[in-house]
Design a protein around this motif. Structure first.
Motif, PDB file in Angstrom:
ATOM      1  N   LYS A  64       3.766  -1.006 -10.273  1.00 11.10           N
ATOM      2  CA  LYS A  64       3.679   0.293  -9.594  1.00 11.10           C
ATOM      3  C   LYS A  64       2.228   0.679  -9.339  1.00 11.10           C
ATOM      4  O   LYS A  64       1.906   1.322  -8.328  1.00 11.10           O
ATOM      5  N   ASN A  65       1.340   0.268 -10.240  1.00 13.37           N
ATOM      6  CA  ASN A  65      -0.073   0.639 -10.145  1.00 13.37           C
ATOM      7  C   ASN A  65      -0.936  -0.361  -9.382  1.00 13.37           C
ATOM      8  O   ASN A  65      -2.145  -0.132  -9.232  1.00 13.37           O
ATOM      9  N   ILE A  66      -0.350  -1.454  -8.909  1.00 18.48           N
ATOM     10  CA  ILE A  66      -1.151  -2.491  -8.255  1.00 18.48           C
ATOM     11  C   ILE A  66      -1.942  -1.931  -7.080  1.00 18.48           C
ATOM     12  O   ILE A  66      -3.154  -2.147  -6.952  1.00 18.48           O
ATOM     13  N   SER A  67      -1.278  -1.193  -6.217  1.00 16.71           N
ATOM     14  CA  SER A  67      -1.950  -0.661  -5.024  1.00 16.71           C
ATOM     15  C   SER A  67      -3.134   0.234  -5.390  1.00 16.71           C
ATOM     16  O   SER A  67      -4.242   0.074  -4.858  1.00 16.71           O
ATOM     17  N   SER A  68      -2.916   1.174  -6.319  1.00 14.60           N
ATOM     18  CA  SER A  68      -3.997   2.096  -6.707  1.00 14.60           C
ATOM     19  C   SER A  68      -5.106   1.366  -7.466  1.00 14.60           C
ATOM     20  O   SER A  68      -6.291   1.716  -7.335  1.00 14.60           O
ATOM     21  N   ASN A  69      -4.750   0.336  -8.239  1.00 11.48           N
ATOM     22  CA  ASN A  69      -5.769  -0.426  -8.966  1.00 11.48           C
ATOM     23  C   ASN A  69      -6.657  -1.218  -8.009  1.00 11.48           C
ATOM     24  O   ASN A  69      -7.877  -1.314  -8.212  1.00 11.48           O
ATOM     25  N   PHE A  70      -6.048  -1.811  -6.972  1.00 13.74           N
ATOM     26  CA  PHE A  70      -6.842  -2.528  -5.968  1.00 13.74           C
ATOM     27  C   PHE A  70      -7.748  -1.548  -5.214  1.00 13.74           C
ATOM     28  O   PHE A  70      -8.939  -1.811  -5.010  1.00 13.74           O
ATOM     29  N   LYS A  71      -7.175  -0.437  -4.821  1.00 18.58           N
ATOM     30  CA  LYS A  71      -7.941   0.564  -4.067  1.00 18.58           C
ATOM     31  C   LYS A  71      -9.102   1.094  -4.899  1.00 18.58           C
ATOM     32  O   LYS A  71     -10.217   1.277  -4.402  1.00 18.58           O
ATOM     33  N   GLY A  72      -8.835   1.331  -6.182  1.00 17.53           N
ATOM     34  CA  GLY A  72      -9.867   1.864  -7.063  1.00 17.53           C
ATOM     35  C   GLY A  72     -11.021   0.913  -7.312  1.00 17.53           C
ATOM     36  O   GLY A  72     -12.110   1.335  -7.721  1.00 17.53           O
ATOM     37  N   ALA A  73     -10.808  -0.385  -7.053  1.00 15.82           N
ATOM     38  CA  ALA A  73     -11.851  -1.389  -7.298  1.00 15.82           C
ATOM     39  C   ALA A  73     -12.711  -1.656  -6.066  1.00 15.82           C
ATOM     40  O   ALA A  73     -13.703  -2.386  -6.147  1.00 15.82           O
ATOM     41  N   GLN A  74     -12.344  -1.072  -4.932  1.00 17.94           N
ATOM     42  CA  GLN A  74     -13.020  -1.410  -3.672  1.00 17.94           C
ATOM     43  C   GLN A  74     -14.479  -0.972  -3.624  1.00 17.94           C
ATOM     44  O   GLN A  74     -15.262  -1.501  -2.833  1.00 17.94           O
ATOM     45  N   HIS A  75     -14.848  -0.026  -4.472  1.00 14.41           N
ATOM     46  CA  HIS A  75     -16.245   0.422  -4.488  1.00 14.41           C
ATOM     47  C   HIS A  75     -17.094  -0.370  -5.489  1.00 14.41           C
ATOM     48  O   HIS A  75     -18.311  -0.173  -5.567  1.00 14.41           O
ATOM     49  N   LEU A  76     -16.442  -1.289  -6.225  1.00 14.47           N
ATOM     50  CA  LEU A  76     -17.150  -2.026  -7.276  1.00 14.47           C
ATOM     51  C   LEU A  76     -17.702  -3.360  -6.764  1.00 14.47           C
ATOM     52  O   LEU A  76     -17.099  -4.013  -5.909  1.00 14.47           O
ATOM     53  N   THR A  77     -18.837  -3.751  -7.314  1.00 10.53           N
ATOM     54  CA  THR A  77     -19.397  -5.075  -7.061  1.00 10.53           C
ATOM     55  C   THR A  77     -19.826  -5.680  -8.392  1.00 10.53           C
ATOM     56  O   THR A  77     -20.047  -4.956  -9.371  1.00 10.53           O
ATOM     57  N   PHE A  78     -19.940  -6.996  -8.428  1.00  5.98           N
ATOM     58  CA  PHE A  78     -20.419  -7.644  -9.645  1.00  5.98           C
ATOM     59  C   PHE A  78     -21.909  -7.353  -9.819  1.00  5.98           C
ATOM     60  O   PHE A  78     -22.667  -7.348  -8.837  1.00  5.98           O
ATOM     61  N   PRO A  79     -22.352  -7.109 -11.054  1.00  5.52           N
ATOM     62  CA  PRO A  79     -23.790  -6.921 -11.304  1.00  5.52           C
ATOM     63  C   PRO A  79     -24.580  -8.129 -10.802  1.00  5.52           C
ATOM     64  O   PRO A  79     -24.166  -9.280 -10.981  1.00  5.52           O
ATOM     65  N   LYS A  80     -25.727  -7.882 -10.160  1.00  2.18           N
ATOM     66  CA  LYS A  80     -26.500  -8.957  -9.530  1.00  2.18           C
ATOM     67  C   LYS A  80     -26.939 -10.024 -10.517  1.00  2.18           C
ATOM     68  O   LYS A  80     -27.023 -11.211 -10.184  1.00  2.18           O
ATOM     69  N   ASN A  81     -27.238  -9.610 -11.749  1.00  4.86           N
ATOM     70  CA  ASN A  81     -27.755 -10.557 -12.744  1.00  4.86           C
ATOM     71  C   ASN A  81     -26.660 -11.311 -13.496  1.00  4.86           C
ATOM     72  O   ASN A  81     -26.957 -12.179 -14.313  1.00  4.86           O
ATOM     73  N   LEU A  82     -25.403 -10.948 -13.246  1.00  6.33           N
ATOM     74  CA  LEU A  82     -24.300 -11.590 -13.966  1.00  6.33           C
ATOM     75  C   LEU A  82     -23.952 -12.923 -13.313  1.00  6.33           C
ATOM     76  O   LEU A  82     -23.607 -12.964 -12.125  1.00  6.33           O
TER      77      LEU A  82
END
Length: 313
Positions: A234-252
């Protein structure tokens, strides 16, 4: 004549209705009996840690100085066994911890909402309980979404992120609404067990031993479409949407193993290349195989991961 035909049709419909009810009743009873029988045959593995007042199952294999934490994809009913081939390749060199989130494997279910925030918090609490504070996060499928959130919340703990055909927040089609009531009915009625029974065995051609395959089948019957994983669905859609502003840290350091020819997503390679474009240590490796690359390419994944970690030191 018409009245006679109408009466015959009513009788046929009545007989079909009775047959259908009997069929569903038999399927339901068989499922109840089989579930009780299988519950006794499921063999415990791993160890239990207390997370949010409940039991979360984890397995630990290997004694390496560095730790790899494995996270499953959505619906992988028995993560510790599903990852077994990969764990066997990694454990001679690393301490390998496989997390079975709530609703998966031998872990308890939970009524807490399956938001990324809660799932990530629970995984972190499990590792804290195990006194594991530095590790590489290696995740399959939807763990790419949870992992993205995780590495931003706990940057001082994660050495690297490894994706196994991991999900990308911007991949298309993730705004779908799933027929949750239908899935729940299939589970509660026993029809899901029947569907699994008559479907092709996904483990038949793989290198798991027969005992492991049987355990995986029984745990799959136990966990598929349970309330916890349905809530996650049920939460898949909102979880994907909520991650769209995230990026991996450059140094990772990031290495993403992906399907070479993904027929479902034509932009699968560009999507993943986009995730590492700003990374100081980023790599995408395409492997021939299906979504569960760790079933058929565990040796290649382990070897390439080891080489990658050597290169960045």
């Amino acid at each position: 004549m018409m009245k006679k035909m109408f009466n015959i049709m009513l009788k046929i419909i009545g007989v079909l209705a009775i047959v259908m009810v009997l069929f569903l009743a038999i399927v339901f009873i068989v499922n109840m009996i089989s579930s009780k029988s299988e519950q006794k045959k499921i063999e415990p593995y791993g160890q239990s840690v207390t997370v949010d007042g409940k039991n979360m199952n984890v397995t630990i294999q290997g004694n390496g100085k560095e730790t790899v934490v494995l996270l499953p994809g959505f619906g992988t009913a028995t993560p510790a066994l599903d990852f077994k081939l990969l764990v066997d390749e990694l454990s001679p060199f690393y301490k390998v911890v496989t997390i079975e989130p709530f609703g998966y494997g031998l872990s308890d279910e939970t009524e807490k909402e399956r938001s990324t925030e809660n799932i990530v918090s629970e995984i972190h609490e499990a590792l804290q309980e195990l006194n594991i504070n530095r590790y590489t996060l290696m995740g399959h499928s939807i763990a790419g979404i949870y992992g993205l959130d995780y590495v931003n919340k706990y940057p001082n703990e994660v050495n690297a992120f490894v994706g196994i055909d991991s999900s990308v927040p911007t991949q298309p089609g993730m705004d779908v609404k799933f027929p949750l009531k239908t899935y729940k009915f299939l589970n509660q009625s026993g029809l899901l067990r029947l569907i699994i029974k008559v479907s092709d065995d996904p483990y038949a051609s793989l290198s798991f031993d027969d005992k492991t395959k049987e355990q995986m089948r029984m745990i799959t019957n136990k966990n598929m479409n349970n309330d916890t994983t349905l809530n996650e669905m049920k939460n898949i859609s909102s979880n994907f949407k909520g991650a769209q502003h995230l990026t991996f840290p450059k140094n990772l350091p990031i290495i993403l193993f992906i399907q070479e020819n993904n027929v479902d997503f034509e932009d699968w390679t560009p999507l993943h290349e986009g995730q590492i474009k700003d990374s100081i240590h980023g790599k995408v490796m395409a492997l021939e195989g299906g979504h569960y690359l760790h079933h058929t390419k565990s040796k290649e994944i382990a070897e390439s991961f080891r080489e990658f970690m050597k290169e960045i030191k």
